[in-house]
Motif scaffolding. Structure first.
Motif, PDB file in Angstrom:
ATOM      1  N   ILE A  43      -2.674  -7.987   5.294  1.00  0.00           N
ATOM      2  CA  ILE A  43      -2.467  -7.843   3.964  1.00  0.00           C
ATOM      3  C   ILE A  43      -1.097  -8.334   3.463  1.00  0.00           C
ATOM      4  O   ILE A  43      -0.114  -7.847   3.982  1.00  0.00           O
ATOM      5  N   LYS A  44      -1.151  -9.437   2.463  1.00  0.00           N
ATOM      6  CA  LYS A  44       0.379  -9.636   1.982  1.00  0.00           C
ATOM      7  C   LYS A  44       0.407  -8.916   0.821  1.00  0.00           C
ATOM      8  O   LYS A  44      -0.179  -8.558   0.069  1.00  0.00           O
ATOM      9  N   ILE A  45       2.047  -8.458   0.918  1.00  0.00           N
ATOM     10  CA  ILE A  45       2.367  -7.479  -0.197  1.00  0.00           C
ATOM     11  C   ILE A  45       3.453  -8.400  -0.955  1.00  0.00           C
ATOM     12  O   ILE A  45       4.333  -9.002  -0.374  1.00  0.00           O
ATOM     13  N   ASP A  46       3.320  -8.768  -2.092  1.00  0.00           N
ATOM     14  CA  ASP A  46       4.360  -9.336  -2.874  1.00  0.00           C
ATOM     15  C   ASP A  46       4.963  -8.259  -4.066  1.00  0.00           C
ATOM     16  O   ASP A  46       4.013  -8.014  -4.906  1.00  0.00           O
ATOM     17  N   VAL A  47       6.158  -8.308  -3.915  1.00  0.00           N
ATOM     18  CA  VAL A  47       7.045  -7.344  -5.017  1.00  0.00           C
ATOM     19  C   VAL A  47       7.830  -7.959  -5.931  1.00  0.00           C
ATOM     20  O   VAL A  47       8.756  -8.816  -5.335  1.00  0.00           O
TER      21      VAL A  47
ATOM     22  N   ALA B  57      -3.693  -5.274   8.556  1.00  0.00           N
ATOM     23  CA  ALA B  57      -4.593  -4.559   7.610  1.00  0.00           C
ATOM     24  C   ALA B  57      -5.186  -3.227   8.119  1.00  0.00           C
ATOM     25  O   ALA B  57      -4.970  -2.299   7.634  1.00  0.00           O
ATOM     26  N   LYS B  58      -5.588  -3.394   9.462  1.00  0.00           N
ATOM     27  CA  LYS B  58      -6.471  -2.204  10.065  1.00  0.00           C
ATOM     28  C   LYS B  58      -5.633  -1.035  10.142  1.00  0.00           C
ATOM     29  O   LYS B  58      -5.969   0.103   9.606  1.00  0.00           O
ATOM     30  N   PHE B  59      -4.588  -1.121  10.650  1.00  0.00           N
ATOM     31  CA  PHE B  59      -3.508   0.142  10.696  1.00  0.00           C
ATOM     32  C   PHE B  59      -2.925   0.586   9.299  1.00  0.00           C
ATOM     33  O   PHE B  59      -3.116   1.674   9.195  1.00  0.00           O
ATOM     34  N   PHE B  60      -2.657  -0.326   8.450  1.00  0.00           N
ATOM     35  CA  PHE B  60      -1.928  -0.259   7.440  1.00  0.00           C
ATOM     36  C   PHE B  60      -3.063   0.607   6.348  1.00  0.00           C
ATOM     37  O   PHE B  60      -2.743   1.617   5.531  1.00  0.00           O
ATOM     38  N   VAL B  61      -4.214  -0.006   6.282  1.00  0.00           N
ATOM     39  CA  VAL B  61      -5.337   0.719   5.628  1.00  0.00           C
ATOM     40  C   VAL B  61      -5.598   2.265   6.082  1.00  0.00           C
ATOM     41  O   VAL B  61      -5.651   3.179   5.057  1.00  0.00           O
ATOM     42  N   GLU B  62      -5.392   2.262   7.137  1.00  0.00           N
ATOM     43  CA  GLU B  62      -5.741   3.845   7.464  1.00  0.00           C
ATOM     44  C   GLU B  62      -4.689   4.552   7.730  1.00  0.00           C
ATOM     45  O   GLU B  62      -4.943   6.044   7.245  1.00  0.00           O
ATOM     46  N   ILE B  63      -3.361   4.208   7.873  1.00  0.00           N
ATOM     47  CA  ILE B  63      -2.035   5.070   7.726  1.00  0.00           C
ATOM     48  C   ILE B  63      -1.947   5.652   6.315  1.00  0.00           C
ATOM     49  O   ILE B  63      -1.307   6.716   6.029  1.00  0.00           O
ATOM     50  N   VAL B  64      -2.045   4.715   5.450  1.00  0.00           N
ATOM     51  CA  VAL B  64      -1.521   4.918   3.965  1.00  0.00           C
ATOM     52  C   VAL B  64      -2.481   6.053   3.334  1.00  0.00           C
ATOM     53  O   VAL B  64      -1.895   6.935   2.947  1.00  0.00           O
ATOM     54  N   LYS B  65      -3.539   6.143   3.676  1.00  0.00           N
ATOM     55  CA  LYS B  65      -4.420   7.195   3.013  1.00  0.00           C
ATOM     56  C   LYS B  65      -4.178   8.698   3.761  1.00  0.00           C
ATOM     57  O   LYS B  65      -4.184   9.689   3.274  1.00  0.00           O
ATOM     58  N   LYS B  66      -3.655   8.319   5.008  1.00  0.00           N
ATOM     59  CA  LYS B  66      -3.296   9.836   5.532  1.00  0.00           C
ATOM     60  C   LYS B  66      -1.600  10.272   5.483  1.00  0.00           C
ATOM     61  O   LYS B  66      -1.277  11.259   6.230  1.00  0.00           O
ATOM     62  N   LEU B  67      -1.054   9.436   4.855  1.00  0.00           N
ATOM     63  CA  LEU B  67       0.375  10.001   4.635  1.00  0.00           C
ATOM     64  C   LEU B  67       0.439  11.039   3.890  1.00  0.00           C
ATOM     65  O   LEU B  67      -0.159  11.792   3.053  1.00  0.00           O
ATOM     66  N   PRO B  68       1.567  12.136   4.293  1.00  0.00           N
ATOM     67  CA  PRO B  68       1.663  13.526   3.909  1.00  0.00           C
ATOM     68  C   PRO B  68       2.003  13.552   2.420  1.00  0.00           C
ATOM     69  O   PRO B  68       1.812  14.649   1.640  1.00  0.00           O
ATOM     70  N   SER B  69       2.853  12.580   1.902  1.00  0.00           N
ATOM     71  CA  SER B  69       3.633  12.824   0.382  1.00  0.00           C
ATOM     72  C   SER B  69       2.539  11.816  -0.426  1.00  0.00           C
ATOM     73  O   SER B  69       1.885  11.175  -0.257  1.00  0.00           O
ATOM     74  N   ASP B  70       2.786  12.334  -1.661  1.00  0.00           N
ATOM     75  CA  ASP B  70       1.936  11.551  -2.917  1.00  0.00           C
ATOM     76  C   ASP B  70       2.824  10.170  -3.059  1.00  0.00           C
ATOM     77  O   ASP B  70       2.277   9.356  -3.883  1.00  0.00           O
TER      78      ASP B  70
END
Lengths: 380, 380
Positions: free
Chosen positions: A33-37, A79-92
């Motif tokens: 997943i490309k992220i442009d900021v 993508a695969k790891f990024f998709v799964e880890i973000v929703k499981k992060l401990p903080s808002d």
């Protein structure tokens, strides 16, 4: 690149675009997943060869701050790891920082993640589409049109063009057609379009349309559709969904649709569906799915199926209206069920022109849907 | 045989017994459900070689008439089709009639079904179990005990005895143990049993216990359990569930459980679970599931995992209590997650006797559960 961003908003955008990332990428960058900021917000992009999806997260929504950008930049993350880890992060909230060689640090609460990022320059470039003319279709209508046609598309890669749904636009009418040579589904709707706007032979993969359906909201929100040379762009809120147009010419199906019938029936949709569903259970055991329909002297119809090992199911269904000749016909019960399940009308019209000619099924409530099923040649 | 019966009650009983019918029967009769009808009610039976389930439907429940029996009799009907068709019948009631050669007629509303029935004489005979002594366990407790142990049983048919859960009963205590040689789960409970009643080396297949779990209600309703020579009978309301006892002697696992620890931790269960879950996501990419746990000078622990292609996850978890030596250990994160998910205690005790010795995990709320995981030998 360095920013802090709300977890929920990032997660929603990741879920939307990740549908376009390859699960088994030919090269690693296609599984990313490309992220442009920049100081306006964060753009996420994923792309395989057929679909590209882009989602934009603004830095703020009114008074509500979504992201704080310290340093603009770009990176591609698996993508695969990024998709799964973000929703499981401990903080808002989480902090993302890209260091040398695209080494990416993600921090959230007491969690520290280092990710091997990839060079965004290697990521596929999205098609450029001139947005001169577009049509607008309410989200719920577009979803219905997809649901009511795409099931009839072929799943065989031997005829790639038939794995798509044909889109035609003329005189303010958008028409979808799908067929696998054994059955056909079509759906028409009046949509918002520039005066005199038209296109034809735009064929979009059924699989792609099912993916599109998942990100289209189930309400009246308009989806803007731009048809270009070999791409179609769908704009759904902050999401851009690009689909390739399939190569080839879609067959002309207009000639196989009978205009006159020898037998016409009007039947209660729910009762017919339930009766065919029971007959299907028996026909399935024979692998053929053959069900027979026979009109009765008393004005009802008999639906039946049989299996040499299991036995026989016989159903009586009362007819609301019948005109024309008595009839005996056999067809694929699975195809008929698929059709009956997408027809949203209390009663349906079924027209026959003989035991070997196409069966036509239409809702009685409106003239926008037409379904066709070829009968089976059977003995006795 | 001829009767009319309420669809819902018949359907519930069919759903219960059908779990024991073979989906790929060696002979057709094993893929069937036997129906025995007399003036008291209807008994349904299904059986494969490991499990037999029998459910009884009385002709009436108080004032409420469930079945009207015109003529007693028996027949065996193919389970798959029978299970599916009954729930889809159009009317609340159905009529079943068995004619010559076990030809079976089912009528409901405007539906007529003929089924090829089989001879009930050919159906397997259920084991006869002398019901002299039994134990009684509340349904919800039995389900917990199964859920908290069965996941640790082996799935490899190379060691058939380890695919089961070991049951021992002594001094009013029922104990379950399961192990696959890499981890172990055990659970003890006080149950109602006759004075001095005991048994040992009763090993029941994990798959069978999962099936049993599905028909045990999630409340205090007692399940009566009768242990016989090579069968166990579970009575759950109107349902009898028979399971074969696995052949062989279960290994003695008592000696591998350490009694003294060099390092003892008390940790918050939810926070530890979430941290290991995130580390697991990274470790999974390496196929090894290896996660490291290192005690810190500041009284917290660090959980970490890494993948050469993806990167590294590092987690800090605060410790509630710690005694003993500093520690560095590696283990399978999937095994640890499986264990943490079944422990219903806000804090857990984790005991270590060194980097190469078994890890012990126990709830702090009660002494009835004990889990063991063998660590990984790692370098560095």
């Amino acid at each position: 690149m360095k920013l802090t961003i709300r977890k929920d908003q990032l997660n929603d955008a990741i879920q939307q675009v990740s549908k376009a990332s390859s699960t088994r990428p030919a090269i690693p960058i296609l599984g990313g997943i490309k992220i442009d900021v920049n100081h306006q917000g964060v753009t996420l992009t994923a792309s395989d060869t057929d679909i590209s999806i882009q989602s934009f997260i603004p830095v703020e929504n009114g008074e509500f701050v979504i992201a704080k950008v310290e340093k603009p930049g770009s990176v591609v993350l698996p993508a695969k790891f990024f998709v799964e880890i973000v929703k499981k992060l401990p903080s808002d909230e989480l902090e993302i920082e890209v260091k040398d060689h695209f080494q990416t640090m993600i921090r959230s609460g007491s969690t520290d993640i280092q990710m091997v990022g990839l060079d965004p320059e290697e990521f596929p470039v999205l098609p450029t589409i001139e947005q001169s003319e577009s049509i607008a279709v309410p989200g719920d209508l577009l979803k219905s049109m997809i649901r009511q046609t795409v099931f009839a598309a072929s799943t065989s890669e031997q005829t790639p063009i038939l794995t798509g749904t044909l889109w035609n636009m003329t005189e303010g009418q958008l028409k979808f057609v799908a067929t696998d040579r054994h059955r056909l589904a079509s759906r028409t709707a009046t949509v918002e379009a520039p005066e005199g706007y038209r296109f034809s032979n735009v064929v979009i993969s059924g699989k792609t349309l099912n993916e599109l359906s998942r990100i289209v909201p189930d309400d009246h929100t308009h989806v803007d559709i731009v048809v270009a040379e070999n791409q179609v762009l769908f704009k759904v809120g902050n999401v851009l969904f690009y689909s390739r147009i399939l190569d080839g010419t879609y067959p002309d199906t207009s000639k196989i649709i009978p205009q006159h019938f020898k037998t016409e029936l009007v039947l209660p949709t729910k009762k017919l569906t339930d009766a065919i569903d029971r007959a299907y259970l028996m026909s399935r055991e024979e692998k053929t799915n053959i069900v027979r329909l026979v009109t009765q002297e008393d004005g009802s119809i008999e639906i039946s199926s049989s299996s040499t090992e299991l036995g026989r199911v016989t159903e009586q269904v009362e007819v609301k209206e019948m005109t024309g000749e008595q009839l005996r016909i056999a067809f694929n019960s699975k195809y008929m069920l698929d059709t009956l399940k997408v027809i949203d009308s209390e009663y349906i019209f079924v027209g026959f022109t003989g035991a070997m000619s196409p069966i036509i099924i239409k809702p009685t409530d409106h003239p926008h849907s037409l379904h066709l099923i070829l009968p089976y040649r059977t003995t006795g």
